[in-house]
Design a protein around this motif. Structure first.
Motif, PDB file in Angstrom:
ATOM      1  N   TYR A  45     -24.054 -22.696  54.288  1.00 39.47           N
ATOM      2  CA  TYR A  45     -22.980 -23.046  55.230  1.00 39.47           C
ATOM      3  C   TYR A  45     -23.549 -23.283  56.630  1.00 39.47           C
ATOM      4  O   TYR A  45     -23.062 -24.142  57.358  1.00 39.47           O
ATOM      5  N   HIS A  54     -16.219 -26.768  49.943  1.00 36.40           N
ATOM      6  CA  HIS A  54     -17.651 -26.683  49.662  1.00 36.40           C
ATOM      7  C   HIS A  54     -18.090 -27.927  48.908  1.00 36.40           C
ATOM      8  O   HIS A  54     -19.261 -28.157  48.701  1.00 36.40           O
ATOM      9  N   GLY A  85     -12.245 -16.440  48.734  1.00 40.99           N
ATOM     10  CA  GLY A  85     -13.520 -17.176  48.748  1.00 40.99           C
ATOM     11  C   GLY A  85     -13.269 -18.559  49.305  1.00 40.99           C
ATOM     12  O   GLY A  85     -13.513 -19.566  48.657  1.00 40.99           O
ATOM     13  N   ASP A 101     -13.561 -14.770  53.024  1.00 38.90           N
ATOM     14  CA  ASP A 101     -14.854 -15.131  52.433  1.00 38.90           C
ATOM     15  C   ASP A 101     -15.880 -14.098  52.889  1.00 38.90           C
ATOM     16  O   ASP A 101     -15.776 -13.538  53.980  1.00 38.90           O
ATOM     17  N   LEU A 153     -13.440 -10.726  48.382  1.00 37.29           N
ATOM     18  CA  LEU A 153     -12.233 -11.281  47.746  1.00 37.29           C
ATOM     19  C   LEU A 153     -11.570 -10.309  46.785  1.00 37.29           C
ATOM     20  O   LEU A 153     -10.391 -10.468  46.447  1.00 37.29           O
TER      21      LEU A 153
HETATM   22  C1  LIG Z   1     -18.591 -22.447  45.476  1.00 40.59           C
HETATM   23  S1  LIG Z   1     -18.007 -21.756  46.979  1.00 40.59           S
HETATM   24  C2  LIG Z   1     -16.301 -22.293  46.963  1.00 40.59           C
HETATM   25  C3  LIG Z   1     -15.694 -22.290  48.339  1.00 40.59           C
HETATM   26  C4  LIG Z   1     -14.254 -22.796  48.430  1.00 40.59           C
HETATM   27  N1  LIG Z   1     -13.349 -22.028  47.594  1.00 40.59           N
HETATM   28  C5  LIG Z   1     -14.155 -24.289  48.090  1.00 40.59           C
HETATM   29  O1  LIG Z   1     -13.620 -24.624  47.029  1.00 40.59           O
HETATM   30  O2  LIG Z   1     -14.618 -25.096  48.883  1.00 40.59           O
HETATM   31  C6  LIG Z   1     -17.860 -19.997  46.602  1.00 40.59           C
HETATM   32  C7  LIG Z   1     -17.422 -19.181  47.796  1.00 40.59           C
HETATM   33  O3  LIG Z   1     -17.164 -17.831  47.369  1.00 40.59           O
HETATM   34  C8  LIG Z   1     -17.621 -16.963  48.397  1.00 40.59           C
HETATM   35  N2  LIG Z   1     -17.829 -15.638  47.814  1.00 40.59           N
HETATM   36  C9  LIG Z   1     -18.722 -15.258  46.854  1.00 40.59           C
HETATM   37  N3  LIG Z   1     -18.583 -13.956  46.575  1.00 40.59           N
HETATM   38  C10 LIG Z   1     -17.585 -13.483  47.357  1.00 40.59           C
HETATM   39  C11 LIG Z   1     -16.959 -12.207  47.525  1.00 40.59           C
HETATM   40  N4  LIG Z   1     -17.332 -11.142  46.818  1.00 40.59           N
HETATM   41  N5  LIG Z   1     -15.955 -12.097  48.422  1.00 40.59           N
HETATM   42  C12 LIG Z   1     -15.555 -13.156  49.151  1.00 40.59           C
HETATM   43  N6  LIG Z   1     -16.106 -14.398  49.040  1.00 40.59           N
HETATM   44  C13 LIG Z   1     -17.107 -14.560  48.148  1.00 40.59           C
HETATM   45  C14 LIG Z   1     -18.897 -17.627  48.894  1.00 40.59           C
HETATM   46  O4  LIG Z   1     -19.282 -17.165  50.166  1.00 40.59           O
HETATM   47  C15 LIG Z   1     -18.474 -19.082  48.883  1.00 40.59           C
HETATM   48  O5  LIG Z   1     -17.889 -19.465  50.103  1.00 40.59           O
END
Ligand SMILES: C[S@@+](CC[C@H](N)C(=O)[O-])C[C@H]1O[C@@H](n2cnc3c(N)ncnc32)[C@H](O)[C@@H]1O
Length: 274
Positions: free
Chosen positions: A27, A51, A78, A100, A129
């Motif tokens: 990011y 993303h 997330g 996130d 999350l």
């Molecule tokens: C593939 S990206 C998808 C981001 C967004 N939902 C999108 O569709 O654009 C996965 C996201 O999940 C977040 N993430 C992973 N584990 C997490 C957790 N335990 N709690 C909160 N966020 C988390 C990551 O930081 C990342 O931003």
């Protein structure tokens, strides 16, 4: 490890740590000018950037599943850089709290909400999350649940923090050999009912190809070092995705769950285990 244990357990502690580091670094890189240009160029033309995987069909299905009204608050689990949350607010006028684990994602999401003038209605917090703020009307998790421990149980615990019936819309990558029946068993085993379940791997592969070809094209323009590193990360991710899908080792699912027994109506029609 059995196929059931794979998704029951979710990401192990080391994978979770690596994923967190990866997202925070990527990011930061994508917040630069090359990254922003990439996210804009690679997105599904009819969908918000996020993303980079959210498609117009995801957004359409999300709105149809959750039917948010202006007085509702959705939690985006997330949320990444917040583009999906901003787009859903613009489309439905509902409030959104995006959470996130990556501080760099939340910083960029807040910047985008301010630039869009929606910071009063779309808020972003650094949080896990699996422990969202309670009392939201419903939730959605786009390609994020597979990064937590025991995703199906985390989903059930999130559902309990929402207003009944605890409806959550999900897109999720899962091991290919888990299959539909395995996924249904895990979700129902965690105390949830499925209202819908679709295999959207083909759609996901097309979006992955779009991301890879955009990154390759932008590399030819000889961007800055940070831009090149960002594009190389994207290419590495998409090469792995192509390989895993090609060998049947990865599938993407789109589904909606509610808490079992939370609705006064009978359980939804079985979504099928074939
Ligand atoms: C593939 S990206 C998808 C981001 C967004 N939902 C999108 O569709 O654009 C996965 C996201 O999940 C977040 N993430 C992973 N584990 C997490 C957790 N335990 N709690 C909160 N966020 C988390 C990551 O930081 C990342 O931003």
């Amino acid at each position: 490890m059995s196929r059931r244990a794979l998704i029951e357990t979710g990401a192990d502690a080391i994978t979770r740590w690596i994923a967190r580091l990866y997202f925070d670094v990527s990011y930061r890189l994508l917040a630069g000018s090359v990254g922003r240009e990439f996210l804009e160029a690679a997105r599904d033309p009819d969908a918000p950037g996020g993303h980079g995987y959210a498609t117009s069909l995801d957004v359409q299905a999300l709105v149809e599943a959750l039917e948010p009204l202006p007085h509702d608050t959705l939690v985006d689990l997330g949320c990444g850089i917040g583009e999906v949350a901003i787009a859903i607010h613009r489309r439905t006028a509902c409030r959104i709290v995006g959470i996130d684990a990556a501080p760099s994602a939340i910083a960029e999401a807040r910047r985008r909400a301010s630039a869009a003038g929606v910071q009063g209605c779309v808020r972003f917090l650094v949080a896990d999350l699996a422990s969202p703020p309670s009392g939201a009307s419903a939730g959605y998790a786009l390609d994020s649940l597979m990064f937590v421990r025991r995703p199906a149980h985390a989903l059930a615990s999130v559902s309990r923090s929402l207003e009944p019936p605890g409806r959550v819309f999900v897109t999720l990558l899962a091991p290919g050999r888990l299959g539909r029946a395995g996924l249904v068993g895990l979700i129902e085993g965690a105390g949830l009912w499925l209202e819908s379940l679709d295999d959207v791997t083909v759609e996901f592969a097309a979006q992955s190809r779009r991301r890879a070809s955009t990154a390759r094209r932008m590399m030819l323009a000889r961007p800055s070092l940070a831009g090149r590193v960002a594009l190389l990360l994207v290419l590495a991710e998409e090469t792995a995705v192509k390989h895993l899908i090609g060998h049947g080792r990865l599938r993407r699912w789109r589904f909606t769950t509610i808490l079992a027994g939370a609705s006064s109506s009978p359980a939804p029609e079985p979504v099928g285990r074939a």
